[in-house]
Design a protein around this motif. Structure first.
Motif, PDB file in Angstrom:
ATOM      1  N   ALA A 284       0.833  -1.212   0.000  1.00 46.12           N
ATOM      2  CA  ALA A 284       0.000   0.000   0.000  1.00 46.12           C
ATOM      3  C   ALA A 284       0.864   1.258   0.000  1.00 46.12           C
ATOM      4  CB  ALA A 284      -0.931  -0.015   1.213  1.00 46.12           C
ATOM      5  N   ILE A 285       1.946   1.230   0.762  1.00 46.96           N
ATOM      6  CA  ILE A 285       2.850   2.386   0.801  1.00 46.96           C
ATOM      7  C   ILE A 285       3.544   2.567  -0.541  1.00 46.96           C
ATOM      8  CG2 ILE A 285       4.980   3.270   1.841  1.00 46.96           C
ATOM      9  CD1 ILE A 285       4.059   1.943   4.474  1.00 46.96           C
ATOM     10  N   SER A 286       3.996   1.454  -1.141  1.00 51.27           N
ATOM     11  CA  SER A 286       4.657   1.537  -2.445  1.00 51.27           C
ATOM     12  C   SER A 286       3.713   2.079  -3.514  1.00 51.27           C
ATOM     13  CB  SER A 286       5.179   0.155  -2.857  1.00 51.27           C
ATOM     14  OG  SER A 286       5.740   0.190  -4.152  1.00 51.27           O
ATOM     15  N   LYS A 287       2.452   1.663  -3.443  1.00 52.70           N
ATOM     16  CA  LYS A 287       1.472   2.159  -4.416  1.00 52.70           C
ATOM     17  C   LYS A 287       1.291   3.665  -4.272  1.00 52.70           C
ATOM     18  CE  LYS A 287      -3.288   1.558  -6.022  1.00 52.70           C
ATOM     19  NZ  LYS A 287      -4.590   0.863  -5.818  1.00 52.70           N
ATOM     20  N   GLU A 288       1.201   4.136  -3.057  1.00 51.29           N
ATOM     21  CA  GLU A 288       1.056   5.573  -2.809  1.00 51.29           C
ATOM     22  C   GLU A 288       2.299   6.333  -3.260  1.00 51.29           C
ATOM     23  OE1 GLU A 288      -0.665   9.141  -1.363  1.00 51.29           O
ATOM     24  OE2 GLU A 288      -1.573   7.155  -1.614  1.00 51.29           O
ATOM     25  N   LEU A 289       3.447   5.696  -3.085  1.00 49.87           N
ATOM     26  CA  LEU A 289       4.725   6.339  -3.381  1.00 49.87           C
ATOM     27  C   LEU A 289       5.099   6.247  -4.862  1.00 49.87           C
ATOM     28  CD1 LEU A 289       7.087   7.698  -1.830  1.00 49.87           C
ATOM     29  CD2 LEU A 289       8.117   5.426  -1.628  1.00 49.87           C
ATOM     30  N   SER A 290       4.540   5.238  -5.557  1.00 49.04           N
ATOM     31  CA  SER A 290       4.880   4.963  -6.965  1.00 49.04           C
ATOM     32  C   SER A 290       6.356   4.604  -7.123  1.00 49.04           C
ATOM     33  CB  SER A 290       4.528   6.171  -7.859  1.00 49.04           C
ATOM     34  OG  SER A 290       3.144   6.442  -7.804  1.00 49.04           O
ATOM     35  N   GLY A 291       6.844   3.756  -6.218  1.00 49.97           N
ATOM     36  CA  GLY A 291       8.231   3.322  -6.298  1.00 49.97           C
ATOM     37  C   GLY A 291       8.531   2.276  -5.243  1.00 49.97           C
ATOM     38  N   PRO A 292       9.728   1.684  -5.295  1.00 47.02           N
ATOM     39  CA  PRO A 292      10.094   0.657  -4.316  1.00 47.02           C
ATOM     40  C   PRO A 292      10.381   1.262  -2.953  1.00 47.02           C
ATOM     41  CG  PRO A 292      11.944   1.098  -5.769  1.00 47.02           C
ATOM     42  CD  PRO A 292      10.788   1.893  -6.301  1.00 47.02           C
ATOM     43  N   VAL A 293       9.958   0.547  -1.897  1.00 47.44           N
ATOM     44  CA  VAL A 293      10.141   1.051  -0.542  1.00 47.44           C
ATOM     45  C   VAL A 293      10.389  -0.114   0.403  1.00 47.44           C
ATOM     46  CG1 VAL A 293       7.662   0.986  -0.021  1.00 47.44           C
ATOM     47  CG2 VAL A 293       9.157   2.549   1.245  1.00 47.44           C
ATOM     48  N   GLN A 294      11.226   0.128   1.400  1.00 49.35           N
ATOM     49  CA  GLN A 294      11.422  -0.844   2.473  1.00 49.35           C
ATOM     50  C   GLN A 294      10.799  -0.290   3.748  1.00 49.35           C
ATOM     51  OE1 GLN A 294      15.381  -1.605   4.340  1.00 49.35           O
ATOM     52  NE2 GLN A 294      15.001  -3.746   3.786  1.00 49.35           N
ATOM     53  N   VAL A 295       9.873  -1.068   4.315  1.00 50.76           N
ATOM     54  CA  VAL A 295       9.219  -0.690   5.566  1.00 50.76           C
ATOM     55  C   VAL A 295       9.843  -1.518   6.684  1.00 50.76           C
ATOM     56  CG1 VAL A 295       7.035  -0.440   6.792  1.00 50.76           C
ATOM     57  CG2 VAL A 295       7.091  -0.290   4.280  1.00 50.76           C
ATOM     58  N   ILE A 296      10.362  -0.837   7.698  1.00 46.21           N
ATOM     59  CA  ILE A 296      11.020  -1.517   8.811  1.00 46.21           C
ATOM     60  C   ILE A 296      10.290  -1.189  10.103  1.00 46.21           C
ATOM     61  CG2 ILE A 296      13.145  -1.730  10.155  1.00 46.21           C
ATOM     62  CD1 ILE A 296      14.705  -1.096   7.608  1.00 46.21           C
ATOM     63  N   TRP A 297       9.917  -2.231  10.826  1.00 45.04           N
ATOM     64  CA  TRP A 297       9.290  -2.077  12.132  1.00 45.04           C
ATOM     65  C   TRP A 297      10.380  -1.981  13.198  1.00 45.04           C
ATOM     66  CZ3 TRP A 297       3.930  -4.172  13.401  1.00 45.04           C
ATOM     67  CH2 TRP A 297       3.131  -4.223  12.258  1.00 45.04           C
ATOM     68  N   THR A 298      10.184  -1.118  14.162  1.00 44.17           N
ATOM     69  CA  THR A 298      11.093  -1.076  15.305  1.00 44.17           C
ATOM     70  C   THR A 298      10.716  -2.204  16.271  1.00 44.17           C
ATOM     71  OG1 THR A 298       9.673   0.370  16.611  1.00 44.17           O
ATOM     72  CG2 THR A 298      11.241   1.431  15.108  1.00 44.17           C
ATOM     73  N   ARG A 299      11.582  -2.449  17.242  1.00 41.14           N
ATOM     74  CA  ARG A 299      11.244  -3.437  18.265  1.00 41.14           C
ATOM     75  C   ARG A 299       9.986  -3.015  19.018  1.00 41.14           C
ATOM     76  NH1 ARG A 299      12.244  -8.289  18.240  1.00 41.14           N
ATOM     77  NH2 ARG A 299      14.430  -7.854  17.812  1.00 41.14           N
ATOM     78  N   GLU A 300       9.844  -1.719  19.266  1.00 32.66           N
ATOM     79  CA  GLU A 300       8.647  -1.232  19.946  1.00 32.66           C
ATOM     80  C   GLU A 300       7.390  -1.500  19.118  1.00 32.66           C
ATOM     81  OE1 GLU A 300      12.100   0.813  21.736  1.00 32.66           O
ATOM     82  OE2 GLU A 300      11.471   0.403  19.676  1.00 32.66           O
ATOM     83  N   ASP A 301       7.493  -1.291  17.795  1.00 31.18           N
ATOM     84  CA  ASP A 301       6.352  -1.606  16.927  1.00 31.18           C
ATOM     85  C   ASP A 301       5.949  -3.064  17.081  1.00 31.18           C
ATOM     86  OD1 ASP A 301       6.404   0.971  15.851  1.00 31.18           O
ATOM     87  OD2 ASP A 301       7.670   0.378  14.159  1.00 31.18           O
TER      88      ASP A 301
END
Length: 716
Positions: free
Chosen positions: A415-432
């Motif tokens: 969903a984030i990549s679609k909004e961004l129109s490009g490749p993306v890496q989503v990283i969760w923190t330990r708290e997440d």
């Protein structure tokens, strides 16, 4: 093992592979209930799953359709193939398959199913390839195939000593019809299987060569960190990104929704040119959440509700034999107790992460994914893309325990990549990871039982807690299918009056699988109760079980437990406890020994674990998995839990969701039973028996019964 037949109609000639090669695999035909075994070459035009490919340069390539997340499939699967194929392990190259259930069937790494679900097929495939190569060599030499044998990637003619390597034979072998029958080796003939060979992935995981999700990079890739609602159904009322956009490297901020089961969780995404910049921008956000209507639950209220339900409701019947209620109502010698187990986070070493690249004609994903086939189907459905246009690439996983088979983090990344129109890496923190869940649900149990003349006359169990299946499909018209999970099946043959019931309990907290699933909580309740029944009958815990577990394999397991632990030579100042559970077709018995420190505090001295997993591959991997299971069970029993206050998770990171330290972990001695029964699981079954064995040992030493987890070992 028995002779295994391969039908000629399952032999297919295929193309699409560069150069001549002998390829073997499984084909899943449309509408078939199960896959067909396939041997193939490279001549026509049919697409199938090439599990094993042998090229003219002698290279053997294995396509691993399941994830490697530390459990050892990267070693065990090649070990199976190398045994029957007669090649050196060092000659096998392993690649991860992309998500594709049409080609690979189930690719879910869970339920300890990788070996037990595939080992017979892999043995047959490998033996088939070996026999075809032997036949090709015999034809070339014009000698009987019976005069030839395979060894070390060569076919050798016994009388003359002539040899040909597999690369010289694959072209001719690929033209052959596979034999109608292949005879597999007896276990006594194994040279690689059942040997504690060193893992092939260890060097690459220690020198940095192995690619985990966090290591993957794409051209022009950006990085995202997401501030998510602290409550599952919380919505964004407003957010201010002014300060976030001033952080160097931050490029964009926008709202996003991720799917969590059948509902959504709102979040604010910060896009940057590095993970660090994205995280700093996220810290600068100002977000106001709307959680109107959300039940602001507290942990203490959850367990009070459980207790009330267990005392006032009979629940949905999961299994019943005989008339336990009538017998219990008339019994003079009986017990009625409640056990409670906590919510737990998965807390894998590698936090969640995912790379996604949404394009108009395809979607591609990279990351630590336990269920690539599920991800492919989920993304195809949610983004209206043909499944074949959704490409899911697996990397190594730094632990999963069920969490990385979930679909929320991959959906969010796309969903984030679609909004961004490009490749993306989503990283969760330990708290997440800790605060967002999903979690192993906290469950409470009520156990009732009666004894007459030293014999069990009735057992009655009820469980109350969130049901994983309720999130996947909200039908609570029937009992939780896992209510009896972990309870040994031979008990049903010896105890005539037994009932299990599920008392439905609803709570909007995300919950899902956790290592060994329900056996991790059921095992504590049911085996603790059997220990209490043994005490009520004034009988030794092992002898008590021996009376009711009359199955030959259980009897042998109990004998081994008694032998290795020195059960009958226990000393006065030592406490010994026992538990035996079943999980994913494997039975594990554990004996825990405790004593007191000089300061009077209880210490765990040793754990003896005896595993009956049937047919197995690598005893060293089994030992590692059982040791890891004991450590995880120790943490869940005595150190950490997820708690809720006003609807929010109270824990954040490893400073308040503590892990066992090396100094906490006792010596674990693992014994593997030898037999030729079908393979059971290994990665998870070692966890459930630890907690009930530990609390039984503490009772043996101190006289104190522990029925609620976690407990503080220093306060016993």
């Amino acid at each position: 093992m028995e002779t295994n037949a391969i039908s000629r109609r399952n032999f297919l000639r295929v193309s699409g592979l560069a150069g001549a090669a002998l390829c073997l695999g499984f084909y899943l035909p449309a509408n078939a209930k199960k896959e067909e075994l396939v041997a193939a070459n490279a001549e026509s035009g049919f697409d199938f799953n090439a599990w094993i490919r042998i090229d003219t340069d002698c290279k053997v390539t294995l396509t691993d359709h399941r994830a490697e997340m530390g459990q050892g499939s990267y070693q065990s699967v090649p070990q199976i193939i190398a045994e029957e194929l007669e090649v050196n392990l060092s000659d096998i190259n392993v690649i991860f398959a992309q998500g594709n259930p049409t080609k690979f069937g189930s690719q879910v790494t869970g339920g300890s199913s990788t070996i037990r679900g595939s080992y017979k097929k892999l043995l047959k495939l490998s033996a088939t390839a070996r026999e075809m190569l032997i036949t090709a060599a015999a034809n070339q030499w014009k000698v009987p195939a019976s005069e030839c044998y395979a060894e070390g990637g060569h076919v050798i003619h016994k009388p003359s000593g002539k040899k040909l390597n597999y690369g010289e034979l694959v072209t001719a072998a690929s033209q052959l019809t596979p034999p109608t029958e292949v005879k597999l080796k007896e276990t006594s003939q194994y040279k690689l299987i059942r040997k504690p060979l060193q893992r092939m992935d260890t060097p690459m995981k220690t020198n940095g060569e192995a690619i985990f999700g966090l290591d993957k990079r794409l051209p022009d890739m950006l990085f995202a960190s997401v501030e998510r609602s602290p409550r599952l159904r919380g919505k964004i009322k407003s957010f201010d990104a002014t300060a976030a956009l001033k952080v160097p490297g931050v490029k964009k901020v926008f709202k996003i929704q991720m799917m969590v089961f059948k509902t959504t969780r709102d979040g604010v995404v910060v896009i940057a040119d590095s993970t660090w910049a994205a995280m700093q921008g996220r810290k600068a956000l100002k977000v106001e959440w709307d959680d109107t209507g959300f039940d602001h639950v507290n942990t203490v209220d959850i367990y009070k509700a459980h207790e009330n339900l267990l005392k006032t409701q009979e629940g949905l019947s999961a299994k019943k034999q005989g008339e336990p209620d009538g017998i219990l109502s008339k019994a003079d010698k009986k017990i009625d107790v409640i056990y409670q187990t906590p919510y737990q986070a998965h807390a894998a070493m590698e936090p969640l992460n995912c790379i996604a690249h949404y394009q108009q004609d395809k979607i591609e994903i990279w990351g630590p994914i336990q269920a690539p086939d599920w991800v492919q189907g989920d993304i195809a459905d949610k983004f209206k893309m043909p499944p074949e246009k959704v490409i899911v690439n697996m990397t190594f996983l730094g632990g999963g325990f069920g969490r990385k088979a979930f679909l929320d983090y991959t959906h969010e990344a796309v969903a984030i990549s679609k909004e961004l129109s490009g490749p993306v890496q989503v990283i969760w923190t330990r708290e997440d990871d800790v605060k967002q869940g999903p979690y192993r649900a906290g469950i409470s149990y009520r156990g009732q039982g009666s004894i007459e003349n030293g014999e069990i006359t009735a057992l009655k169990f009820k469980m109350a807690g969130q049901n994983i299946d309720h999130w996947n499909g909200p039908d609570r018209g029937k009992a939780n299918d896992s209510t009896t999970e972990g309870f040994l099946k031979p008990y049903y043959e010896s105890i005539k009056n037994i009932s299990f019931a599920d008392v439905p309990y609803e709570m909007p907290l995300p919950n899902m699988w956790w290592r060994s699933v329900y056996a991790s909580t059921n095992g504590f309740a049911y085996e603790s109760f059997m220990n209490e029944m043994a005490a009520l009958a004034k009988q030794d815990q092992l002898d008590f079980r021996r009376k009711y577990l009359k199955d030959e394999r259980c009897q042998r397991l109990i004998d081994r437990m008694e032998e290795v632990s020195g059960w009958k030579a226990r000393k006065q100042n030592e406490g010994f406890g026992v538990a035996i559970t079943e999980c994913f077709e494997t039975t594990v018995g554990q004996i825990v020994k405790v004593s007191r420190h000089a300061d009077g505090k209880v210490k765990i001295d040793k754990v003896w674990a005896v595993m009956d997993c049937g047919w197995y591959v690598n005893p060293d991997i089994i030992r590692a998995q059982v040791e890891g299971s004991v450590v995880m069970a120790l943490g869940a029993a005595t150190i950490h839990e997820i708690t809720f206050k006003n609807g929010l998770v109270e824990q954040n990171n490893f400073y308040d969701y503590l892990m066992p330290r090396m100094s906490d972990v006792p010596l674990v001695e693992v014994h593997v039973m030898e037999n030729t029964a079908d393979a059971g699981g290994v990665g998870e079954p070692g966890l459930p028996p630890f907690a009930p064995a530990l609390t039984d040992a503490i009772f043996d030493l101190t006289g104190k019964r522990i029925r609620k987890l976690p407990f503080n070992l220093n306060e016993v």
